[in-house]
Design an enzyme around this catalytic site. Structure first.
Site, mmCIF file in Angstrom:
data_model
loop_
_atom_site.group_PDB
_atom_site.id
_atom_site.type_symbol
_atom_site.label_atom_id
_atom_site.label_comp_id
_atom_site.label_asym_id
_atom_site.label_seq_id
_atom_site.Cartn_x
_atom_site.Cartn_y
_atom_site.Cartn_z
ATOM 1 N N LYS A 1 -35.793 -28.416 -74.841
ATOM 2 C CA LYS A 1 -36.773 -29.067 -73.978
ATOM 3 C C LYS A 1 -37.283 -30.404 -74.504
ATOM 4 C CE LYS A 1 -39.039 -27.160 -70.881
ATOM 5 N NZ LYS A 1 -39.037 -27.419 -69.450
ATOM 6 N N HIS B 1 -42.725 -38.981 -47.566
ATOM 7 C CA HIS B 1 -42.700 -37.498 -47.508
ATOM 8 C C HIS B 1 -41.781 -36.920 -48.591
ATOM 9 C CE1 HIS B 1 -44.592 -37.946 -43.503
ATOM 10 N NE2 HIS B 1 -43.748 -38.942 -43.378
ATOM 11 N N SER C 1 -40.573 -27.813 -76.815
ATOM 12 C CA SER C 1 -41.121 -26.502 -76.494
ATOM 13 C C SER C 1 -41.035 -25.629 -77.739
ATOM 14 C CB SER C 1 -40.311 -25.879 -75.358
ATOM 15 O OG SER C 1 -40.371 -24.470 -75.412
ATOM 16 N N GLU D 1 -48.129 -35.681 -67.897
ATOM 17 C CA GLU D 1 -48.858 -34.501 -67.410
ATOM 18 C C GLU D 1 -50.324 -34.557 -67.836
ATOM 19 O OE1 GLU D 1 -46.746 -30.974 -68.675
ATOM 20 O OE2 GLU D 1 -44.856 -31.829 -68.019
#
Ligand code: ARG
Length: 472
Positions: free
Chosen positions: A285, A158, A279, A292
């Protein structure tokens, strides 16, 4: 030269919009080498049936070899007017050896059995190529797992701290999931290894051709049992696409872990510069784009398996043009995995893990509570009661603002007389790991054995991936 394979009964040619809708040559050209191999096998059975003499057969085979070379080096290309790969290659053969002999090749076969055969050959070889890339990723995971057998980390259920695990165990789980995907290909391959050639349009051929000889020549294990099924079946495509989708799903779950692990909140993993991006606005970043994209591409792969299933649903027998939709999804699934898998391998191989940080958080969140329960069970207390006792320890520690080890001997004794100070021996991450020494458990000694066995399996899968059944 007009190249169309049909036209005798038509007064006019197709309209532009019809031809544009119908054309598949811009994507089915990947089948060209397989179609030529198939033509060579077909020429031989035409000769055995007395439909080509020895000289004609030689001319035909030499012409097909020359055409294959021109296809492979790019000097022969399909044209839009060719409609599909089969038509383009017939044009190429006629241009190479002339219509007198070249025009004999098409006897006894149809694009319906040709395309079904080409696609099986293409997918069987492609499954090996994908499997080889999957084993590269498995090996990268195995190397990282081997380096972290003795690193403790929190294990989750969980997405909450559950029990400590060996981080090597955590990484190695992906090896097994991916191994099952290759197993799926190997199992699928038994069904895909049957040649539809000889099915003709749907009913077979009257020309006494030998489908078994064609199948053997092409590297199949046998022939489809029913010619109508042979030209209509695309469940071999659906199963192939399910396996590619399952690989995509497995990569997406691995990708999701890398996203979490490399987040500031976890800060367990650092991405290598070569496998991350920045970024355009935020200079600080470093984003896990490989992970992804792997997550994102899984959606596309699932779309492809859905697409072929919907194409097949309720489709009448035998061949219908709907079946032309089987190829773009298959080709895209293959290309997608050829993009994602090497990038995932590179990213995994270069991840740096903060093992101290992982180890420090391994016991957090009362992750050793099960140790108390199982220790008490070993003192003869029923587990139902032991679970309550361990729960009471957690409650007490929470009240006191400490972890389980922060409870005093008196606190333990007050909760239950079975909780003697000896319980502390069980209350370390090391003890928690070492005690789980079953064959599949998280004890470092077990994980090491699991990894040794996994490497043997990977080697086995690798050798399967290296033999292509269909020579081109
Ligand atoms: N391009 C077609 C396909 O991919 C080849 C088979 C065409 N057969 C036919 N009878 N029109 O399915």
């Amino acid at each position: 030269m007009t190249t169309r394979l049909w036209g005798g009964r038509f007064e006019s040619g197709p309209s532009d919009a019809m031809a544009a809708l119908s054309a598949s040559v811009h994507f089915d050209w990947v089948l060209a080498p397989y179609d030529i191999a198939q033509s060579k096998a077909h020429a031989k059975v035409l000769a055995s049936a007395g439909l080509l003499d020895a000289d004609e057969l030689t001319t035909m085979l030499n012409g097909l070899d020359a055409l294959r070379d021109k296809v492979l080096d790019g000097s022969f290309e399909a044209k839009f007017e060719d409609e599909d790969v089969h038509t383009a290659l017939e044009r190429g053969l006629l241009e190479t050896i002339g219509a007198e002999v070249g025009g004999k090749l098409r006897a006894g076969r149809s694009r319906n059995d040709q395309v079904a055969t080409d696609l099986r050959m293409f997918l069987r070889n492609s499954a090996r190529d994908i499997a080889a890339l999957v084993t590269d990723l498995q090996l990268a995971l195995a190397d990282q797992a081997a380096a972290h057998v003795n690193s403790a980390a929190p294990g989750f259920t969980h997405l909450q701290h559950a029990q400590p695990v060996s981080f090597g165990h955590e990484l190695a789980k992906h090896i097994h999931a991916l191994g099952r995907d290759i197993d799926r290909f190997r199992d699928w391959d038994k069904r895909a290894a049957k040649s539809p050639m000889g099915s003709g349009a749907l009913a077979g051929s009257s020309l006494k051709l030998d489908p078994v000889a064609v199948a053997n020549d092409l590297g199949f294990d046998g022939v489809v049992e029913n010619s109508i099924d042979g030209v209509s079946d695309r469940d071999f495509v659906a199963e192939f696409l399910f396996t590619t989708a399952m690989i995509g799903i497995h990569l997406s779950r691995l990708g999701e872990e890398v996203c979490l692990w490399s987040s500031r909140e976890f800060a367990w993993a650092t991405l290598d510069d070569a496998w991350s991006t920045g970024s355009s606005i935020m200079p600080q970043k470093k984003n896990p784009d490989v992970a992804e994209l792997a997550r994102g591409k899984a959606g596309r792969l699932v779309g492809h398996v859905t697409s072929i299933l919907v194409t097949l649903k309720g489709l009448p027998f035998a061949y219908n043009r709907d079946l032309q939709e089987d190829k773009e999804s298959s080709i895209d699934a293959i290309n997608t995995l050829h993009l994602v898998l090497p990038a995932m391998t590179g990213m995994i191989a270069t991840l740096k893990f903060d093992t101290e940080r992982m180890a420090a958080s391994a016991p957090e969140g009362f992750a050793l509570a099960t140790e108390i329960a199982e220790w008490v069970v070993q003192q003869g207390v029923p587990f139902r009661e032991a679970h309550e006792i361990a729960g009471a320890c957690v409650r007490k520690a929470e009240q006191l603002g400490t972890d389980l080890n922060g409870l005093s001997d008196a606190d333990f004794a007050e909760i239950h007389p079975a909780l003697t100070p000896a319980v502390r021996e069980a209350l370390t991450v090391e003890a928690a790991l070492n005690s789980r020494s079953t064959v599949n458990g998280t004890a470092p000694s077990s994980v090491q054995l699991q990894l040794d066995a996994a490497r043997t399996t990977i080697a086995h899968l690798q050798s399967w991936s290296q033999v292509q059944p269909h020579a081109i």
